[in-house]
Enzyme design. Sequence first.
Site, PDB file in Angstrom:
ATOM      1  N   PHE A  12       0.837  -1.211   0.000  1.00  0.00           N
ATOM      2  CA  PHE A  12       0.000   0.000   0.000  1.00  0.00           C
ATOM      3  C   PHE A  12       0.877   1.269   0.000  1.00  0.00           C
ATOM      4  CE2 PHE A  12      -2.448   2.694   3.270  1.00  0.00           C
ATOM      5  CZ  PHE A  12      -3.076   3.456   2.306  1.00  0.00           C
ATOM      6  N   THR A  37       3.682 -10.961  -0.810  1.00  0.00           N
ATOM      7  CA  THR A  37       2.762 -11.688   0.074  1.00  0.00           C
ATOM      8  C   THR A  37       1.353 -11.331  -0.383  1.00  0.00           C
ATOM      9  OG1 THR A  37       2.491  -9.876   1.641  1.00  0.00           O
ATOM     10  CG2 THR A  37       4.386 -11.349   2.001  1.00  0.00           C
ATOM     11  N   THR A 131       5.627   2.925  12.701  1.00  0.00           N
ATOM     12  CA  THR A 131       4.231   3.272  13.010  1.00  0.00           C
ATOM     13  C   THR A 131       4.125   3.957  14.367  1.00  0.00           C
ATOM     14  OG1 THR A 131       2.130   2.240  13.611  1.00  0.00           O
ATOM     15  CG2 THR A 131       4.047   0.865  13.824  1.00  0.00           C
ATOM     16  N   ASP A 132       3.037   4.724  14.535  1.00  0.00           N
ATOM     17  CA  ASP A 132       2.788   5.339  15.853  1.00  0.00           C
ATOM     18  C   ASP A 132       2.340   4.295  16.885  1.00  0.00           C
ATOM     19  OD1 ASP A 132       0.219   4.805  14.872  1.00  0.00           O
ATOM     20  OD2 ASP A 132      -0.568   6.813  15.252  1.00  0.00           O
ATOM     21  N   LYS A 160       7.238  -4.105  15.490  1.00  0.00           N
ATOM     22  CA  LYS A 160       7.734  -2.847  14.903  1.00  0.00           C
ATOM     23  C   LYS A 160       8.600  -2.108  15.936  1.00  0.00           C
ATOM     24  CE  LYS A 160       6.971  -1.194  11.409  1.00  0.00           C
ATOM     25  NZ  LYS A 160       7.594  -1.325  10.042  1.00  0.00           N
ATOM     26  N   ASN A 185      -2.277   6.220  11.177  1.00  0.00           N
ATOM     27  CA  ASN A 185      -3.021   5.393  10.210  1.00  0.00           C
ATOM     28  C   ASN A 185      -3.115   6.066   8.847  1.00  0.00           C
ATOM     29  OD1 ASN A 185      -3.906   4.349  12.873  1.00  0.00           O
ATOM     30  ND2 ASN A 185      -5.263   3.080  11.622  1.00  0.00           N
ATOM     31  N   ARG A 287     -11.459  -6.300  19.415  1.00  0.00           N
ATOM     32  CA  ARG A 287     -10.114  -6.842  19.169  1.00  0.00           C
ATOM     33  C   ARG A 287      -9.411  -6.995  20.522  1.00  0.00           C
ATOM     34  NH1 ARG A 287      -6.562  -2.971  15.509  1.00  0.00           N
ATOM     35  NH2 ARG A 287      -7.317  -4.195  13.752  1.00  0.00           N
TER      36      ARG A 287
HETATM   37  P1  NAD Z   1       1.301  -3.560   3.342  1.00  0.00           P
HETATM   38  O1  NAD Z   1       0.964  -4.764   4.178  1.00  0.00           O
HETATM   39  O2  NAD Z   1       0.291  -2.995   2.425  1.00  0.00           O
HETATM   40  O3  NAD Z   1       2.591  -3.875   2.449  1.00  0.00           O
HETATM   41  C1  NAD Z   1       3.703  -4.576   2.937  1.00  0.00           C
HETATM   42  C2  NAD Z   1       4.555  -5.004   1.752  1.00  0.00           C
HETATM   43  O4  NAD Z   1       5.694  -5.705   2.269  1.00  0.00           O
HETATM   44  C3  NAD Z   1       3.831  -5.967   0.798  1.00  0.00           C
HETATM   45  O5  NAD Z   1       4.061  -5.568  -0.546  1.00  0.00           O
HETATM   46  C4  NAD Z   1       4.466  -7.312   1.089  1.00  0.00           C
HETATM   47  O6  NAD Z   1       4.474  -8.176  -0.031  1.00  0.00           O
HETATM   48  C5  NAD Z   1       5.874  -6.904   1.503  1.00  0.00           C
HETATM   49  N1  NAD Z   1       6.499  -7.926   2.381  1.00  0.00           N
HETATM   50  C6  NAD Z   1       5.959  -8.521   3.462  1.00  0.00           C
HETATM   51  N2  NAD Z   1       6.817  -9.401   3.973  1.00  0.00           N
HETATM   52  C7  NAD Z   1       7.948  -9.372   3.214  1.00  0.00           C
HETATM   53  C8  NAD Z   1       9.187 -10.042   3.261  1.00  0.00           C
HETATM   54  N3  NAD Z   1       9.442 -10.973   4.192  1.00  0.00           N
HETATM   55  N4  NAD Z   1      10.123  -9.718   2.328  1.00  0.00           N
HETATM   56  C9  NAD Z   1       9.876  -8.794   1.376  1.00  0.00           C
HETATM   57  N5  NAD Z   1       8.703  -8.131   1.278  1.00  0.00           N
HETATM   58  C10 NAD Z   1       7.746  -8.415   2.195  1.00  0.00           C
HETATM   59  O7  NAD Z   1       1.825  -2.493   4.403  1.00  0.00           O
HETATM   60  P2  NAD Z   1       1.686  -0.898   4.395  1.00  0.00           P
HETATM   61  O8  NAD Z   1       0.420  -0.539   5.044  1.00  0.00           O
HETATM   62  O9  NAD Z   1       2.018  -0.388   3.047  1.00  0.00           O
HETATM   63  O10 NAD Z   1       2.859  -0.517   5.398  1.00  0.00           O
HETATM   64  C11 NAD Z   1       4.190  -0.310   4.926  1.00  0.00           C
HETATM   65  C12 NAD Z   1       5.083   0.060   6.113  1.00  0.00           C
HETATM   66  O11 NAD Z   1       4.571   1.240   6.731  1.00  0.00           O
HETATM   67  C13 NAD Z   1       5.114  -1.013   7.198  1.00  0.00           C
HETATM   68  O12 NAD Z   1       6.432  -1.090   7.685  1.00  0.00           O
HETATM   69  C14 NAD Z   1       4.156  -0.501   8.249  1.00  0.00           C
HETATM   70  O13 NAD Z   1       4.543  -0.957   9.531  1.00  0.00           O
HETATM   71  C15 NAD Z   1       4.338   0.996   8.113  1.00  0.00           C
HETATM   72  N6  NAD Z   1       3.161   1.815   8.497  1.00  0.00           N
HETATM   73  C16 NAD Z   1       1.918   1.538   8.001  1.00  0.00           C
HETATM   74  C17 NAD Z   1       0.850   2.352   8.345  1.00  0.00           C
HETATM   75  C18 NAD Z   1      -0.534   2.112   7.796  1.00  0.00           C
HETATM   76  O14 NAD Z   1      -1.482   2.793   8.199  1.00  0.00           O
HETATM   77  N7  NAD Z   1      -0.726   1.221   6.843  1.00  0.00           N
HETATM   78  C19 NAD Z   1       1.042   3.440   9.200  1.00  0.00           C
HETATM   79  C20 NAD Z   1       2.337   3.691   9.692  1.00  0.00           C
HETATM   80  C21 NAD Z   1       3.391   2.876   9.310  1.00  0.00           C
HETATM   81  P1  TYD Z   2      -7.111  -1.004  11.109  1.00  0.00           P
HETATM   82  O1  TYD Z   2      -7.475  -0.429   9.785  1.00  0.00           O
HETATM   83  O2  TYD Z   2      -6.935  -2.481  11.237  1.00  0.00           O
HETATM   84  O3  TYD Z   2      -5.811  -0.219  11.609  1.00  0.00           O
HETATM   85  P2  TYD Z   2      -5.060  -0.265  13.064  1.00  0.00           P
HETATM   86  O4  TYD Z   2      -5.607  -1.376  13.857  1.00  0.00           O
HETATM   87  O5  TYD Z   2      -3.646  -0.483  12.665  1.00  0.00           O
HETATM   88  O6  TYD Z   2      -5.315   1.076  13.674  1.00  0.00           O
HETATM   89  O7  TYD Z   2      -8.241  -0.582  12.151  1.00  0.00           O
HETATM   90  C1  TYD Z   2      -8.559   0.778  12.389  1.00  0.00           C
HETATM   91  C2  TYD Z   2      -9.549   0.818  13.531  1.00  0.00           C
HETATM   92  O8  TYD Z   2     -10.778   0.207  13.108  1.00  0.00           O
HETATM   93  C3  TYD Z   2      -9.104   0.033  14.762  1.00  0.00           C
HETATM   94  O9  TYD Z   2      -9.526   0.723  15.931  1.00  0.00           O
HETATM   95  C4  TYD Z   2      -9.825  -1.293  14.634  1.00  0.00           C
HETATM   96  C5  TYD Z   2     -11.115  -0.903  13.923  1.00  0.00           C
HETATM   97  N1  TYD Z   2     -11.687  -1.939  13.059  1.00  0.00           N
HETATM   98  C6  TYD Z   2     -13.035  -2.309  13.183  1.00  0.00           C
HETATM   99  O10 TYD Z   2     -13.774  -1.797  14.046  1.00  0.00           O
HETATM  100  N2  TYD Z   2     -13.527  -3.263  12.336  1.00  0.00           N
HETATM  101  C7  TYD Z   2     -12.756  -3.866  11.382  1.00  0.00           C
HETATM  102  O11 TYD Z   2     -13.265  -4.764  10.652  1.00  0.00           O
HETATM  103  C8  TYD Z   2     -11.390  -3.463  11.251  1.00  0.00           C
HETATM  104  C9  TYD Z   2     -10.504  -4.080  10.209  1.00  0.00           C
HETATM  105  C10 TYD Z   2     -10.905  -2.491  12.098  1.00  0.00           C
END
Ligand code: NAD
Ligand code: TYD
Length: 350
Positions: A12, A37, A131-132, A160, A185, A287
């Site tokens: 993402f 993955t 991440t936060d 993390k 997020n 959760r």
């Molecule tokens: P995501 O799950 O969408 O993507 C993760 C990617 O890593 C995927 O393309 C997956 O194929 C790859 N991957 C997983 N395991 C692997 C491995 N062993 N070797 C090589 N590649 C591998 O995650 P995201 O939401 O894009 O998050 C990316 C980074 O940002 C993460 O480190 C996450 O902790 C951090 N982050 C995410 C958020 C959020 O809201 N999504 C917020 C803050 C920080």
């Molecule tokens: P999520 O998108 O999984 O992000 P994070 O847990 O990393 O913050 O969830 C965001 C918020 O929404 C979290 O408080 C959990 C809640 N949630 C639901 O209530 N229902 C759901 O099906 C999911 C996936 C999350």
Amino acid sequence: MKKILVTGGAGFIGSHVVRLLVNKYPEYHVFNLDKLTYAGNLENLKDIEKKSNYSFVLGDIVDGDFIHELFQTHQFEGVIHLAAESHVDRSITNPMEFIMTNIVGTVNLLNAAKNIWKENYDGKRFYHVSTDEVYGSLGDTGYFYEDTAYDPHSPYSASKASSDHLVRAYHDTFGLPIIISNCSNNYGPNQFPEKLIPLFINNIRHNKPLPVYGEGLNVRDWLYVVDHAVAIDEIYHKGKIGETFNIGGHNEWKNIDLIKVLIKVVDEHLGREAGSSESLITYVTDRAGHDLRYAIDSTKLQEELGWTPSLQFEEGIQKTVAWYLENQQWLDNVTSGNYQKYYSEMYDKR
Ligand code: NAD
Ligand code: TYD
């Protein structure tokens, strides 16, 4: 040409980071290392995959020998490390994958950078994206600052947090030129529909129940993914080595309030009466270890590097809903597992 390694670039946030770097810096060659993955999807990068300054590398950061060889072959000048297992609920059912990828995988990258750069760190940079959630949970008031003590509660956030500590340890012990950011997020296009916003958009469209955990009172601080990618670019290029930056949207929403806005926007896009899909809301068991509230103070990033979020939430959520509804094929592919089947067939044949 400067060679930059981005890990997790098919995911993402990573796909938005890769796109930004490839388009903005023709003088860089961007290598996207991803295991593909369930969360990694090369369709996310269709628009830039043929650019001459972009290469995809299929591989697993948990494989230390492979990572070492990759660094030896390409002599990267910089690393932006995003690859991770990223979903809290999955970390509760299967913690070990999180330990392997998020901790062992990160240490493999740190070791490769340290050994290949041979402590001649001039011009080198290892940027760890975090991440936060490492800071734990807030009550009704207060914010996470860069010096807030770590207090993770889920296997995801604990893995993390471990990786952040290890990245800092490689700086303090070996002088590795690291930089870390901790972001709130994210939402926007290309997020796997297991996370709240894309899951609910898809379920509303298909008239499926919307599973709200607990009473829906948990609070998250939402940032549009492209704003995160821009912050990563700024921090990678201008942030001081050894420092941490918090990135946040100053955009706190109680889950249930956000869900109601989302329902209204999706209903409007689908030509339904606004709010009519609220009947799909289904309260389910909370959760385990569910953090109550996250809220980031990103003053340091704003004051030192001049970054601020560009999008108001109302605009961001409109764009996001429009994207998912216009890209139903993308959603159907990732939810049916078709693209995974396609990639495994494609790569097995090689
Ligand atoms: P995501 O799950 O969408 O993507 C993760 C990617 O890593 C995927 O393309 C997956 O194929 C790859 N991957 C997983 N395991 C692997 C491995 N062993 N070797 C090589 N590649 C591998 O995650 P995201 O939401 O894009 O998050 C990316 C980074 O940002 C993460 O480190 C996450 O902790 C951090 N982050 C995410 C958020 C959020 O809201 N999504 C917020 C803050 C920080
Ligand atoms: P999520 O998108 O999984 O992000 P994070 O847990 O990393 O913050 O969830 C965001 C918020 O929404 C979290 O408080 C959990 C809640 N949630 C639901 O209530 N229902 C759901 O099906 C999911 C996936 C999350």
